[in-house]
Design a protein around this motif. Structure first.
Motif, mmCIF file in Angstrom:
data_model
loop_
_atom_site.group_PDB
_atom_site.id
_atom_site.type_symbol
_atom_site.label_atom_id
_atom_site.label_comp_id
_atom_site.label_asym_id
_atom_site.label_seq_id
_atom_site.Cartn_x
_atom_site.Cartn_y
_atom_site.Cartn_z
ATOM 1 N N MET A 146 43.894 28.219 28.717
ATOM 2 C CA MET A 146 44.865 29.075 29.385
ATOM 3 C C MET A 146 46.188 29.006 28.628
ATOM 4 O O MET A 146 46.638 27.930 28.249
ATOM 5 N N SER A 201 42.949 36.355 35.306
ATOM 6 C CA SER A 201 42.863 35.118 34.540
ATOM 7 C C SER A 201 41.908 34.128 35.195
ATOM 8 O O SER A 201 41.090 33.498 34.520
ATOM 9 N N CYS A 257 38.464 32.597 33.575
ATOM 10 C CA CYS A 257 38.266 31.149 33.432
ATOM 11 C C CYS A 257 36.990 30.688 34.134
ATOM 12 O O CYS A 257 36.242 29.851 33.600
ATOM 13 N N VAL A 282 43.050 23.197 30.140
ATOM 14 C CA VAL A 282 44.216 23.560 30.946
ATOM 15 C C VAL A 282 45.268 22.472 30.768
ATOM 16 O O VAL A 282 44.949 21.274 30.818
ATOM 17 N N ASN A 318 38.021 27.498 25.119
ATOM 18 C CA ASN A 318 38.841 28.489 25.808
ATOM 19 C C ASN A 318 39.970 27.745 26.488
ATOM 20 O O ASN A 318 39.768 26.659 27.039
ATOM 21 N N LEU A 340 36.727 24.477 29.263
ATOM 22 C CA LEU A 340 37.994 25.179 29.470
ATOM 23 C C LEU A 340 39.113 24.159 29.429
ATOM 24 O O LEU A 340 39.042 23.128 30.088
#
Length: 204
Positions: free
Chosen positions: A59, A91, A95, A107, A57, A105
């Protein structure tokens, strides 16, 4: 879509962009974590998928989702839209759920693609806030340069670090600045290692 990416798209990516990955042993084998990396182009996402070798995942700015097809494509690849113009609580919530579900995650803490040079741009604190709130480690990663076709690029994965010693403290602007400084130092070390690997390869 993810299986298509792994078995069909990634082999072409490796052939065209020739990534040399160093430090894969530093990736956590289980549990949630925040992977932070410098950012040059959309192709960087394929590099991250190739590192982790499972659905990630990440952003992504909301402008990536400006059509039905793009919205379906990026969401199916694990993208979480974020509005960079305001505090996007939806968001943040999405997250945190990823991390608390023991998933990685990704970023890009520079906030936007680096179009100037290979040095890190200003670090933004979203990744630190998420790691702090979810109490998960941060894995710093850096590419030596922007990916270009048929030119080997070096990627260094640093050892995970945590913000656990600050657990229980209130997340203030001052603490956020301290976290940003820590992250910048970690990412700059990775960038230096990636560049050193590239320079050593040229000498051979």
């Amino acid at each position: 879509m993810f299986k298509l990416l792994i078995w069909i798209i990634l082999p072409f990516y490796r052939l065209l962009y020739m990534p040399k990955i160093i430090g894969k042993e530093n990736l956590p084998k289980k549990g949630g974590y925040v992977l932070v990396c410098n950012h040059f182009a959309k192709i960087d996402v394929f590099m991250i998928v190739d590192l982790v070798r499972k659905k990630i995942n990440f952003m992504a700015k909301k402008e990536w989702f400006n059509s039905k097809f793009k919205n379906w494509l990026f969401r199916s690849l694990g993208a979480i839209p974020v509005d960079r113009e305001k505090a996007d609580f939806a968001s943040v919530k999405a997250c945190l759920k990823v991390l608390r579900d023991d998933k990685p995650l990704v970023v890009f803490p520079e906030g936007t693609r680096n179009k100037v040079n290979t040095e890190l741009q200003e670090i933004h604190g979203g990744a630190n806030l998420l790691a702090f709130k979810a109490n998960v480690p941060i894995v710093p990663v850096a590419m030596s340069r922007k990916f270009k076709k048929f030119r080997r690029n070096y990627v260094f994965i640093g050892k995970p670090y945590t913000l656990e010693e600050y657990k229980g403290e209130k997340f203030t602007a001052e603490l956020g600045d301290k976290f940003n400084g820590i992250m910048r130092e970690q990412m700059e070390n990775c960038l230096l290692e990636a560049k050193n690997a590239e320079n050593n390869a040229k000498k051979k």
